[in-house]
Design a protein around this motif. Sequence first.
Motif, PDB file in Angstrom:
ATOM      1  N   UNK A  73       0.851  -1.188   0.000  1.00 57.50           N
ATOM      2  CA  UNK A  73       0.000   0.000   0.000  1.00 57.50           C
ATOM      3  C   UNK A  73       0.890   1.243   0.000  1.00 57.50           C
ATOM      4  N   UNK A  74       0.440   2.284  -0.694  1.00 59.31           N
ATOM      5  CA  UNK A  74       1.173   3.545  -0.748  1.00 59.31           C
ATOM      6  C   UNK A  74       0.648   4.493   0.332  1.00 59.31           C
ATOM      7  N   UNK A  75       1.338   5.602   0.526  1.00 62.54           N
ATOM      8  CA  UNK A  75       0.847   6.622   1.459  1.00 62.54           C
ATOM      9  C   UNK A  75      -0.509   7.156   1.005  1.00 62.54           C
ATOM     10  N   UNK A  76      -0.660   7.329  -0.311  1.00 64.49           N
ATOM     11  CA  UNK A  76      -1.937   7.785  -0.857  1.00 64.49           C
ATOM     12  C   UNK A  76      -3.041   6.780  -0.522  1.00 64.49           C
ATOM     13  N   UNK A  77      -2.717   5.499  -0.573  1.00 61.52           N
ATOM     14  CA  UNK A  77      -3.685   4.459  -0.243  1.00 61.52           C
ATOM     15  C   UNK A  77      -4.091   4.492   1.212  1.00 61.52           C
ATOM     16  N   UNK A  78      -3.119   4.700   2.104  1.00 61.13           N
ATOM     17  CA  UNK A  78      -3.437   4.786   3.534  1.00 61.13           C
ATOM     18  C   UNK A  78      -4.294   6.010   3.819  1.00 61.13           C
ATOM     19  N   UNK A  79      -3.964   7.141   3.195  1.00 54.48           N
ATOM     20  CA  UNK A  79      -4.782   8.349   3.370  1.00 54.48           C
ATOM     21  C   UNK A  79      -6.198   8.126   2.865  1.00 54.48           C
ATOM     22  N   UNK A  80      -6.316   7.472   1.720  1.00 54.94           N
ATOM     23  CA  UNK A  80      -7.633   7.159   1.152  1.00 54.94           C
ATOM     24  C   UNK A  80      -8.438   6.293   2.120  1.00 54.94           C
ATOM     25  N   UNK A  81      -7.788   5.345   2.726  1.00 51.62           N
ATOM     26  CA  UNK A  81      -8.463   4.460   3.675  1.00 51.62           C
ATOM     27  C   UNK A  81      -8.942   5.239   4.900  1.00 51.62           C
ATOM     28  N   UNK A  82      -8.082   6.075   5.451  1.00 53.57           N
ATOM     29  CA  UNK A  82      -8.437   6.828   6.661  1.00 53.57           C
ATOM     30  C   UNK A  82      -9.460   7.929   6.402  1.00 53.57           C
ATOM     31  N   UNK A  83      -9.334   8.611   5.263  1.00 55.66           N
ATOM     32  CA  UNK A  83     -10.184   9.769   5.001  1.00 55.66           C
ATOM     33  C   UNK A  83     -11.502   9.420   4.310  1.00 55.66           C
ATOM     34  N   UNK A  84     -11.534   8.333   3.544  1.00 58.59           N
ATOM     35  CA  UNK A  84     -12.728   8.001   2.770  1.00 58.59           C
ATOM     36  C   UNK A  84     -13.385   6.705   3.248  1.00 58.59           C
ATOM     37  N   UNK A  85     -12.619   5.623   3.289  1.00 60.49           N
ATOM     38  CA  UNK A  85     -13.208   4.308   3.548  1.00 60.49           C
ATOM     39  C   UNK A  85     -13.673   4.133   4.989  1.00 60.49           C
ATOM     40  N   UNK A  86     -12.883   4.575   5.964  1.00 56.06           N
ATOM     41  CA  UNK A  86     -13.291   4.425   7.360  1.00 56.06           C
ATOM     42  C   UNK A  86     -14.550   5.226   7.679  1.00 56.06           C
TER      43      UNK A  86
END
Length: 111
Positions: A73-86
């Motif tokens: 996973x990339x940093x962009x992916x982790x941000x996407x997970x925290x900001x959108x998916x959660x």
Amino acid sequence: MTTSKKYRDRIYIVKDIILTLSEYGQLNQTSLFSFCGLNISKHKQILDNLEQNEIIERKEIADGKRTITLFKVTNKGMNFCHEILEPYEKLFPRSGKSSDSSLNLGCILFI
């Protein structure tokens, strides 16, 4: 005895992929799909889309005559997970029940 498979929305599959990669660091495709409970032929397109959008990255390592492909996973992916998916899963939990029954949001999904 029959076993029924539960349907999982694409957004939850994406979240599972991101969280699994963040937990293990990097995985090959077979391990990733196995841990996430996915079918390679049915769900490979999701992996390709995540890579195209730089949510995950692919790294190929030569091992003699064969090539091992690892995903992480990339940093962009982790941000996407925290900001959108959660936040999405808080509003629409997988069980279909809201954690706060007094919350009436109507339909406010922005894509």
